[in-house]
Write a protein that holds these residues in place. Structure first.
Motif, PDB file in Angstrom:
ATOM      1  N   ILE A 142      81.229  44.947  49.661  1.00  0.00           N
ATOM      2  CA  ILE A 142      81.490  43.687  50.350  1.00  0.00           C
ATOM      3  C   ILE A 142      82.843  43.179  49.864  1.00  0.00           C
ATOM      4  O   ILE A 142      83.109  43.163  48.664  1.00  0.00           O
ATOM      5  CB  ILE A 142      80.389  42.646  50.037  1.00  0.00           C
ATOM      6  N   GLN A 143      83.692  42.767  50.784  1.00  0.00           N
ATOM      7  CA  GLN A 143      85.021  42.274  50.420  1.00  0.00           C
ATOM      8  C   GLN A 143      84.950  40.788  50.055  1.00  0.00           C
ATOM      9  O   GLN A 143      84.341  39.999  50.766  1.00  0.00           O
ATOM     10  CB  GLN A 143      86.003  42.469  51.578  1.00  0.00           C
ATOM     11  N   PRO A 144      85.560  40.402  48.947  1.00  0.00           N
ATOM     12  CA  PRO A 144      85.540  38.988  48.562  1.00  0.00           C
ATOM     13  C   PRO A 144      86.390  38.139  49.510  1.00  0.00           C
ATOM     14  O   PRO A 144      87.367  38.624  50.079  1.00  0.00           O
ATOM     15  CB  PRO A 144      86.139  38.985  47.150  1.00  0.00           C
ATOM     16  N   VAL A 145      86.001  36.894  49.680  1.00  0.00           N
ATOM     17  CA  VAL A 145      86.766  35.957  50.497  1.00  0.00           C
ATOM     18  C   VAL A 145      87.977  35.467  49.698  1.00  0.00           C
ATOM     19  O   VAL A 145      89.060  35.311  50.227  1.00  0.00           O
ATOM     20  CB  VAL A 145      85.877  34.762  50.923  1.00  0.00           C
ATOM     21  N   TYR A 146      87.765  35.212  48.402  1.00  0.00           N
ATOM     22  CA  TYR A 146      88.824  34.693  47.528  1.00  0.00           C
ATOM     23  C   TYR A 146      89.145  35.728  46.466  1.00  0.00           C
ATOM     24  O   TYR A 146      88.257  36.322  45.890  1.00  0.00           O
ATOM     25  CB  TYR A 146      88.372  33.393  46.861  1.00  0.00           C
ATOM     26  N   ARG A 147      90.430  35.929  46.206  1.00  0.00           N
ATOM     27  CA  ARG A 147      90.871  36.894  45.193  1.00  0.00           C
ATOM     28  C   ARG A 147      91.818  36.205  44.222  1.00  0.00           C
ATOM     29  O   ARG A 147      92.560  35.312  44.598  1.00  0.00           O
ATOM     30  CB  ARG A 147      91.600  38.053  45.834  1.00  0.00           C
ATOM     31  N   THR A 148      91.817  36.666  42.994  1.00  0.00           N
ATOM     32  CA  THR A 148      92.799  36.220  42.015  1.00  0.00           C
ATOM     33  C   THR A 148      93.411  37.445  41.361  1.00  0.00           C
ATOM     34  O   THR A 148      92.762  38.476  41.232  1.00  0.00           O
ATOM     35  CB  THR A 148      92.167  35.326  40.932  1.00  0.00           C
ATOM     36  N   GLU A 149      94.637  37.317  40.981  1.00  0.00           N
ATOM     37  CA  GLU A 149      95.337  38.418  40.335  1.00  0.00           C
ATOM     38  C   GLU A 149      95.172  38.371  38.817  1.00  0.00           C
ATOM     39  O   GLU A 149      95.234  39.380  38.151  1.00  0.00           O
ATOM     40  CB  GLU A 149      96.830  38.380  40.691  1.00  0.00           C
ATOM     41  N   ARG A 150      95.009  37.140  38.269  1.00  0.00           N
ATOM     42  CA  ARG A 150      94.910  36.976  36.818  1.00  0.00           C
ATOM     43  C   ARG A 150      93.672  36.156  36.468  1.00  0.00           C
ATOM     44  O   ARG A 150      93.189  35.358  37.271  1.00  0.00           O
ATOM     45  CB  ARG A 150      96.159  36.258  36.285  1.00  0.00           C
ATOM     46  N   VAL A 151      93.197  36.316  35.249  1.00  0.00           N
ATOM     47  CA  VAL A 151      92.051  35.548  34.750  1.00  0.00           C
ATOM     48  C   VAL A 151      92.397  34.061  34.770  1.00  0.00           C
ATOM     49  O   VAL A 151      93.506  33.664  34.410  1.00  0.00           O
ATOM     50  CB  VAL A 151      91.701  36.005  33.311  1.00  0.00           C
ATOM     51  N   ASN A 152      91.444  33.239  35.189  1.00  0.00           N
ATOM     52  CA  ASN A 152      91.554  31.768  35.228  1.00  0.00           C
ATOM     53  C   ASN A 152      92.636  31.254  36.167  1.00  0.00           C
ATOM     54  O   ASN A 152      93.030  30.096  36.083  1.00  0.00           O
ATOM     55  CB  ASN A 152      91.765  31.189  33.819  1.00  0.00           C
TER      56      ASN A 152
ATOM     57  N   TYR B 283      92.281  23.413  45.521  1.00  0.00           N
ATOM     58  CA  TYR B 283      92.101  24.608  44.700  1.00  0.00           C
ATOM     59  C   TYR B 283      90.889  24.441  43.809  1.00  0.00           C
ATOM     60  O   TYR B 283      90.585  23.322  43.372  1.00  0.00           O
ATOM     61  CB  TYR B 283      93.314  24.824  43.779  1.00  0.00           C
ATOM     62  N   LEU B 284      90.227  25.550  43.510  1.00  0.00           N
ATOM     63  CA  LEU B 284      89.270  25.582  42.410  1.00  0.00           C
ATOM     64  C   LEU B 284      90.116  25.876  41.181  1.00  0.00           C
ATOM     65  O   LEU B 284      90.715  26.942  41.074  1.00  0.00           O
ATOM     66  CB  LEU B 284      88.214  26.666  42.617  1.00  0.00           C
ATOM     67  N   ASP B 285      90.219  24.906  40.306  1.00  0.00           N
ATOM     68  CA  ASP B 285      91.054  25.010  39.119  1.00  0.00           C
ATOM     69  C   ASP B 285      90.133  25.203  37.916  1.00  0.00           C
ATOM     70  O   ASP B 285      89.182  24.443  37.736  1.00  0.00           O
ATOM     71  CB  ASP B 285      91.889  23.731  38.976  1.00  0.00           C
TER      72      ASP B 285
ATOM     73  N   GLU C  50      71.218  25.403  59.771  1.00  0.00           N
ATOM     74  CA  GLU C  50      70.506  26.462  59.072  1.00  0.00           C
ATOM     75  C   GLU C  50      71.444  27.630  58.798  1.00  0.00           C
ATOM     76  O   GLU C  50      72.292  27.964  59.622  1.00  0.00           O
ATOM     77  CB  GLU C  50      69.342  26.946  59.948  1.00  0.00           C
ATOM     78  N   LEU C  51      71.298  28.262  57.639  1.00  0.00           N
ATOM     79  CA  LEU C  51      72.156  29.376  57.263  1.00  0.00           C
ATOM     80  C   LEU C  51      71.557  30.713  57.672  1.00  0.00           C
ATOM     81  O   LEU C  51      70.365  30.929  57.526  1.00  0.00           O
ATOM     82  CB  LEU C  51      72.350  29.412  55.739  1.00  0.00           C
ATOM     83  N   ASP C  52      72.391  31.597  58.154  1.00  0.00           N
ATOM     84  CA  ASP C  52      72.003  32.991  58.376  1.00  0.00           C
ATOM     85  C   ASP C  52      72.376  33.821  57.153  1.00  0.00           C
ATOM     86  O   ASP C  52      71.707  34.789  56.826  1.00  0.00           O
ATOM     87  CB  ASP C  52      72.701  33.566  59.607  1.00  0.00           C
ATOM     88  N   TYR C  53      73.505  33.456  56.511  1.00  0.00           N
ATOM     89  CA  TYR C  53      73.942  34.149  55.306  1.00  0.00           C
ATOM     90  C   TYR C  53      74.868  33.234  54.519  1.00  0.00           C
ATOM     91  O   TYR C  53      75.378  32.244  55.048  1.00  0.00           O
ATOM     92  CB  TYR C  53      74.639  35.477  55.635  1.00  0.00           C
ATOM     93  N   ALA C  54      75.075  33.556  53.281  1.00  0.00           N
ATOM     94  CA  ALA C  54      76.006  32.829  52.416  1.00  0.00           C
ATOM     95  C   ALA C  54      76.742  33.855  51.559  1.00  0.00           C
ATOM     96  O   ALA C  54      76.163  34.857  51.146  1.00  0.00           O
ATOM     97  CB  ALA C  54      75.259  31.846  51.521  1.00  0.00           C
ATOM     98  N   ILE C  55      78.008  33.611  51.324  1.00  0.00           N
ATOM     99  CA  ILE C  55      78.788  34.458  50.426  1.00  0.00           C
ATOM    100  C   ILE C  55      79.148  33.616  49.216  1.00  0.00           C
ATOM    101  O   ILE C  55      79.748  32.551  49.355  1.00  0.00           O
ATOM    102  CB  ILE C  55      80.067  34.985  51.108  1.00  0.00           C
ATOM    103  N   LEU C  56      78.746  34.067  48.060  1.00  0.00           N
ATOM    104  CA  LEU C  56      79.041  33.383  46.804  1.00  0.00           C
ATOM    105  C   LEU C  56      79.860  34.324  45.936  1.00  0.00           C
ATOM    106  O   LEU C  56      79.682  35.535  45.987  1.00  0.00           O
ATOM    107  CB  LEU C  56      77.748  33.002  46.077  1.00  0.00           C
ATOM    108  N   HIS C  57      80.725  33.765  45.124  1.00  0.00           N
ATOM    109  CA  HIS C  57      81.525  34.573  44.211  1.00  0.00           C
ATOM    110  C   HIS C  57      81.052  34.295  42.787  1.00  0.00           C
ATOM    111  O   HIS C  57      81.056  33.153  42.348  1.00  0.00           O
ATOM    112  CB  HIS C  57      83.005  34.218  44.342  1.00  0.00           C
TER     113      HIS C  57
END
Length: 168
Positions: free
Chosen positions: A13-23, A49-51, A126-133
């Motif tokens: 499964i491909q992630p929706v959000y990606r980061t190149e570095r930790v934090n 942003y999620l900081d 109502e949800l059919d699916y959810a993507i969580l990271h």
């Protein structure tokens, strides 16, 4: 690994959000915003942003249009502002803050804030699916995927829960 075995491996499964570095902060929204501070209304460009540091929070950065740059200074006396990302149907209460991180370091006219209260995105349905990271999740053994990582799956009467590792 033979080609028949490799063809039978599952795709990750491909992630929706990606980061190149930790934090590294994760961009969530961007676009035109309207800011309401007391009786004043203003527009500009905004980003959310999620900081991660020093603790996880939702940060909002607003880059004001020139016509209302003057209202920012008296606004610091107000502890809550309303920020509206209307094209995304997102409306939130924020608290002004001083941030040492700016997603656009070449921009001097920037106001930073943190989301101060829970908010809803769009209409409830109502949800059919959810993507969580899951971040900083430990390594595990599971079903092998095409790029050499693993998958865990749980089945319940209502849900199928799938957790895929990332190679990085």
């Amino acid at each position: 690994m033979n080609s028949e075995h490799q063809a039978n491996l599952l795709e990750r499964i491909q992630p929706v959000y990606r980061t190149e570095r930790v934090n590294e902060p994760i961009p969530l929204l961007s676009g035109r915003v309207e800011v309401v501070i007391g009786e004043e209304r203003a527009t500009g460009e905004g980003e959310m942003y999620l900081d991660w540091l020093p603790h996880p929070k939702l940060g909002v950065w607003v880059y004001p249009d020139k016509e209302f740059a003057g209202i920012w200074y008296p606004a610091w006396a107000t502890d809550r502002w309303r920020v509206e990302f209307s094209e995304w149907d997102v409306f939130m209460q924020v608290a002004p803050t001083v941030s040492c991180w700016n997603p656009r370091p070449d921009t001097h006219d920037v106001i930073s804030a943190v989301v101060a209260e829970p908010f809803t995105v769009g209409m409830a349905q109502e949800l059919d699916y959810a993507i969580l990271h899951l971040v900083n999740f430990h390594e595990y053994w599971g079903l092998p995927l095409q790029d050499g990582v693993q998958r865990m799956e749980w089945l319940t009467p209502a849900w199928r829960i799938t957790v895929d590792q990332l190679p990085e």
